[in-house]
Design an enzyme around this catalytic site. Structure first.
Site, PDB file in Angstrom:
ATOM      1  N   ASP A  21       0.805  -1.228   0.000  1.00 23.07           N
ATOM      2  CA  ASP A  21       0.000   0.000   0.000  1.00 23.07           C
ATOM      3  C   ASP A  21       0.839   1.279   0.000  1.00 23.07           C
ATOM      4  O   ASP A  21       0.421   2.311   0.527  1.00 23.07           O
ATOM      5  CB  ASP A  21      -0.975   0.053   1.197  1.00 23.07           C
ATOM      6  CG  ASP A  21      -2.129  -0.928   1.062  1.00 23.07           C
ATOM      7  OD1 ASP A  21      -2.149  -1.702   0.081  1.00 23.07           O
ATOM      8  OD2 ASP A  21      -3.017  -0.918   1.934  1.00 23.07           O
ATOM      9  N   CYS A  37      -3.952  -6.347  -2.674  1.00 21.27           N
ATOM     10  CA  CYS A  37      -2.919  -7.256  -2.173  1.00 21.27           C
ATOM     11  C   CYS A  37      -2.980  -8.663  -2.759  1.00 21.27           C
ATOM     12  O   CYS A  37      -1.994  -9.172  -3.273  1.00 21.27           O
ATOM     13  CB  CYS A  37      -3.046  -7.414  -0.654  1.00 21.27           C
ATOM     14  SG  CYS A  37      -2.949  -5.878   0.242  1.00 21.27           S
ATOM     15  N   LYS A  71       4.448 -10.929   4.849  1.00 19.13           N
ATOM     16  CA  LYS A  71       3.016 -11.189   4.620  1.00 19.13           C
ATOM     17  C   LYS A  71       2.772 -12.168   3.471  1.00 19.13           C
ATOM     18  O   LYS A  71       3.429 -12.096   2.443  1.00 19.13           O
ATOM     19  CB  LYS A  71       2.361  -9.832   4.330  1.00 19.13           C
ATOM     20  CG  LYS A  71       0.963  -9.896   3.731  1.00 19.13           C
ATOM     21  CD  LYS A  71       0.306  -8.539   3.781  1.00 19.13           C
ATOM     22  CE  LYS A  71      -0.821  -8.423   2.772  1.00 19.13           C
ATOM     23  NZ  LYS A  71      -1.550  -7.146   2.893  1.00 19.13           N
ATOM     24  N   HIS A 123      -0.996 -13.701   2.572  1.00 17.78           N
ATOM     25  CA  HIS A 123      -2.294 -13.286   2.015  1.00 17.78           C
ATOM     26  C   HIS A 123      -2.704 -14.031   0.748  1.00 17.78           C
ATOM     27  O   HIS A 123      -3.339 -13.467  -0.150  1.00 17.78           O
ATOM     28  CB  HIS A 123      -2.341 -11.763   1.771  1.00 17.78           C
ATOM     29  CG  HIS A 123      -3.719 -11.196   1.981  1.00 17.78           C
ATOM     30  ND1 HIS A 123      -4.054  -9.888   1.774  1.00 17.78           N
ATOM     31  CD2 HIS A 123      -4.871 -11.811   2.383  1.00 17.78           C
ATOM     32  CE1 HIS A 123      -5.334  -9.700   2.034  1.00 17.78           C
ATOM     33  NE2 HIS A 123      -5.848 -10.857   2.411  1.00 17.78           N
ATOM     34  N   ASP A 127       2.923  -3.276  -3.926  1.00 19.24           N
ATOM     35  CA  ASP A 127       1.902  -4.228  -4.404  1.00 19.24           C
ATOM     36  C   ASP A 127       0.692  -3.557  -5.035  1.00 19.24           C
ATOM     37  O   ASP A 127      -0.046  -4.176  -5.786  1.00 19.24           O
ATOM     38  CB  ASP A 127       1.465  -5.171  -3.271  1.00 19.24           C
ATOM     39  CG  ASP A 127       0.653  -4.469  -2.190  1.00 19.24           C
ATOM     40  OD1 ASP A 127       0.760  -3.233  -2.040  1.00 19.24           O
ATOM     41  OD2 ASP A 127      -0.095  -5.160  -1.473  1.00 19.24           O
ATOM     42  N   ASN A 128       0.463  -2.296  -4.699  1.00 17.16           N
ATOM     43  CA  ASN A 128      -0.612  -1.502  -5.316  1.00 17.16           C
ATOM     44  C   ASN A 128      -0.485  -0.078  -4.788  1.00 17.16           C
ATOM     45  O   ASN A 128       0.343   0.181  -3.914  1.00 17.16           O
ATOM     46  CB  ASN A 128      -2.017  -2.072  -5.024  1.00 17.16           C
ATOM     47  CG  ASN A 128      -2.239  -2.468  -3.576  1.00 17.16           C
ATOM     48  OD1 ASN A 128      -2.367  -3.628  -3.233  1.00 17.16           O
ATOM     49  ND2 ASN A 128      -2.261  -1.463  -2.692  1.00 17.16           N
ATOM     50  N   LYS A 173      -5.855   2.680  -4.284  1.00 17.15           N
ATOM     51  CA  LYS A 173      -5.941   1.224  -4.134  1.00 17.15           C
ATOM     52  C   LYS A 173      -7.362   0.729  -4.405  1.00 17.15           C
ATOM     53  O   LYS A 173      -8.313   1.378  -3.964  1.00 17.15           O
ATOM     54  CB  LYS A 173      -5.542   0.865  -2.696  1.00 17.15           C
ATOM     55  CG  LYS A 173      -5.662  -0.609  -2.363  1.00 17.15           C
ATOM     56  CD  LYS A 173      -5.316  -0.864  -0.904  1.00 17.15           C
ATOM     57  CE  LYS A 173      -5.492  -2.333  -0.557  1.00 17.15           C
ATOM     58  NZ  LYS A 173      -5.104  -2.641   0.826  1.00 17.15           N
TER      59      LYS A 173
END
Ligand code: NAG
Ligand code: NAG
Ligand code: NAG
Ligand code: NAG
Ligand code: NAG
Ligand code: NAG
Ligand code: NAG
Length: 551
Positions: free
Chosen positions: A37, A75, A129, A131, A285-286, A307
């Site tokens: 993020d 994510c 992480k 996810h 990641d974004n 996002k």
């Protein structure tokens, strides 16, 4: 056929013994650092002055600033694309994220990047992480190619006690694992530092007869739990007294901690003599959630949206790569690259042949990185087709086509802000750990590079629209080379052939889309039933037959 089979069996074995592969050169270590993020304008090299990211900046200035790098908008789909080399529509990962206690994950039929690299002789480790699912143990990192994993399985956590509060449920529990074991011992240790410490240990203990693949997926600068969303060590927050909005101030401190991590990783590689044989990638990641759920104070200005949306603020991400094997000092590159491209790119860098990767969407950029003058390998990106939210977006050349949107259009504006009054802290870049190790460009050349990496939206302010777009009423079209801020909808005026070509391409992808795999959360995953940990709550069930028949 037979020869290839033998090659596939013998080749990795030879690589493993000799520590060498294709072309006789040593296989590079791969350190892939994913941030979570982090917005477009949350890095110094994109023109931000209020936040300081000197180590990341120094890495980027010494390597390649990948200025048209695209991730997915959330994510889970991003991580799936990175580790499979495929667009999320290929394996049902295209809609939203894996909700807490939802019994699904990245399909076990997928062979992941660490498994691919292991075949070339790599030893793969994950820190941070995941996810990508954990309702059964087979979905967790150490069952999917990583020799070890230290970190968390779900979306976010408290940065000090490592507990995760589910988004819409009252469940809360520990989400920190040392491989499969819950780790209660680190309460009080700030997540970003903790993960960095584990990475340093891993690097210094690595036996260099094998190439290392380290996937370091930081939680930073994602927000923590609802009750305490933005968290950083108090002494770091104090450094950013000049940042007036309190949210942004703590965010700047979270980013600083992330940046320190990059410095420490580069130093650990240098200290263990691995640096000159390493590829280091740093990618977000974004885009940042500037407003709404899990807002973190991040900034995608001047790009549109944030996002989770189909806009550039969600998709166009901070990205840089450094390696002595790519011709150094390549500066800013603007060719299209997608997260899914890292799989073939790193596979080729490791001595593999992309034809062994089967049908993937990713293309290798290794030649392009390593050889000035090589042709850019990608001219198109399917951003996504989400049949549940009902939106799709595709990029062809400089054109982007968007049909439908997310959150009923509530996040379709421009958020964040232009830079604050301060100057760029170039002193910090010149004095950073990374600059001390990799050497530094002159201040003048840093500023020149930086000015090339900043996105400018000419004439009007990004909020001012030349020609409006309401993607819930009909498709929109943008020329991103001329209009990176998506202010000028060309759908009504563009060449019909172009639009038809893009719609045809989109329907080809649509025909290959598999249904989204999302499942609803279920009470059985509640940490109260599992000694207050998030755990694999469906482990006792048999796996479906296909899942165990991977090879
Ligand atoms: C944090 O980690 C260090 C080891 O690096 C350890 O000595 C310390 O006890 C841990 N806990 C806290 C609360 O700092
Ligand atoms: C590293 O690996 C090689 C090959 O497996 C082995 O011979 C050597 O003893 C290892 N070194 C250490 C320090 O473990
Ligand atoms: C990769 O494999 C294909 C098919 O086996 C072969 O034709 C090609 O020459 C190989 N490429 C390299 C660079 O080895
Ligand atoms: C745009 O999306 C809507 C909703 O998914 C769909 O019904 C429509 O056919 C799409 N339009 C075009 C031109 O593809
Ligand atoms: C630049 O960053 C350093 C930290 O590396 C900090 O100590 C210094 O005060 C900053 N300078 C300015 C002018 O903000
Ligand atoms: C990097 O490693 C070299 C060789 O071990 C060493 O001389 C140098 O001091 C290291 N640089 C830093 C900044 O730690
Ligand atoms: C249950 O959790 C506590 C911490 O709350 C921990 O100390 C204990 O070891 C855990 N028990 C088991 C069986 O994992």
């Amino acid at each position: 056929m037979f020869v290839r089979l033998i090659m596939r069996t013998i080749f990795p074995f030879l690589c493993a013994i000799a520590g060498t592969c294709a072309g006789g050169s040593k296989q590079p270590h791969v350190i892939f650092i994913l941030s979570d993020d982090q917005g477009w304008s949350d890095v110094g090299f994109h023109g931000s002055n209020d936040v300081w990211t000197p180590n990341i900046d120094a890495l980027a200035y010494n390597g390649i600033i990948l200025n048209s790098h695209y991730s997915e908008n959330l994510c889970t789909p991003s991580r799936a694309a990175l580790l499979t080399g495929k667009y999320p529509i290929r394996n049902g990962m295209q809609h939203n994220v894996i909700a807490d206690a939802a019994p699904w994950g990245l399909p076990l039929t997928e062979k992941l990047l660490p498994e691919r690299l292991n075949e070339l002789g790599y030893k793969s480790h994950a820190i941070g992480k995941w996810h990508l699912g954990y309702f059964k143990r087979q979905y967790t990192p150490t069952f999917r190619g990583f020799a070890t994993h230290f970190g968390s399985w779900s979306s976010h956590q408290d940065y000090f006690n490592h507990r995760m509060q589910a988004a819409f449920l009252e469940y809360e529990g520990l989400d920190l694992r040392d491989n499969m074991e819950p780790d209660w011992s680190e309460s009080g240790n700030y997540t970003t530092r903790l993960l960095t410490e584990k990475a340093e240990k891993l690097i210094s203990n690595h036996n260099v007869t094998k190439p290392l693949f380290l996937y370091l997926a930081h939680l930073a600068p994602h927000a923590g739990n609802f009750d305490y969303p933005l968290q950083a060590p108090p002494e770091t927050v104090k450094m950013f007294a000049h940042v007036k909005p309190i949210e942004r101030r703590v965010y700047a401190a979270m980013l600083w901690e992330l940046d320190q991590s990059v410095g420490r990783i580069v130093k650990a590689l240098n200290d263990s003599g691995m640096l000159q044989d390493s590829i280091i990638a740093f990618v977000s990641d974004n885009g940042a959630p500037t407003t709404g759920l899990y807002r973190n104070g991040g900034n995608n200005w001047p790009l549109k949206g944030e996002k989770s949306t189909p806009w550039e603020g969600a998709l166009r991400t901070v990205a840089a790569v450094w390696s002595q094997r790519i011709s150094p000092n390549r500066g800013v590159m603007n060719h299209l690259m997608h997260l899914a491209d890292w799989m073939p790119t790193l596979y080729v860098a490791g001595g593999g042949n992309v034809s062994d990767l089967g049908e993937i969407d990713g293309v290798s950029h290794w030649d392009f990185f390593a050889r000035p003058g090589a042709e850019a390998p990608r001219n198109e990106i399917l951003h996504n087709i989400d049949e549940i939210t009902r939106y799709s977006a595709i990029r062809m050349g400089s054109y982007k086509y968007v049909n439908g949107t997310t959150f009923f259009g509530y996040l379709d504006g421009w958020y964040g802000s232009k830079n604050s009054a301060e100057d760029y802290n170039v002193t910090a870049v010149l004095g950073s750990t990374v600059a001390a190790i990799l050497g530094s460009r002159s201040e003048k050349s840093i500023l020149r590079l930086r000015s090339r990496a900043v996105v400018n939206c000419p004439a009007k302010e990004p909020g001012e629209i030349f020609s409006p777009c309401d993607p819930s009423k009909g498709p929109c079209l943008f020329n991103l080379e001329k209009d990176p801020c998506e202010r000028n909808n060309l759908y009504g005026s563009a060449d019909r052939n172009l639009i038809e070509r893009m719609e045809r391409r989109l329907s080809e992808f649509e025909a290959a889309r598999v249904p989204a795999g999302n499942e609803r959360p279920e009470g059985a995953g509640d940490p109260r039933f599992h000694n207050h940990t998030w755990t694999c709550w469906r482990d006792d069930e048999e796996l479906p037959l296909f899942a165990s028949l991977r090879f």
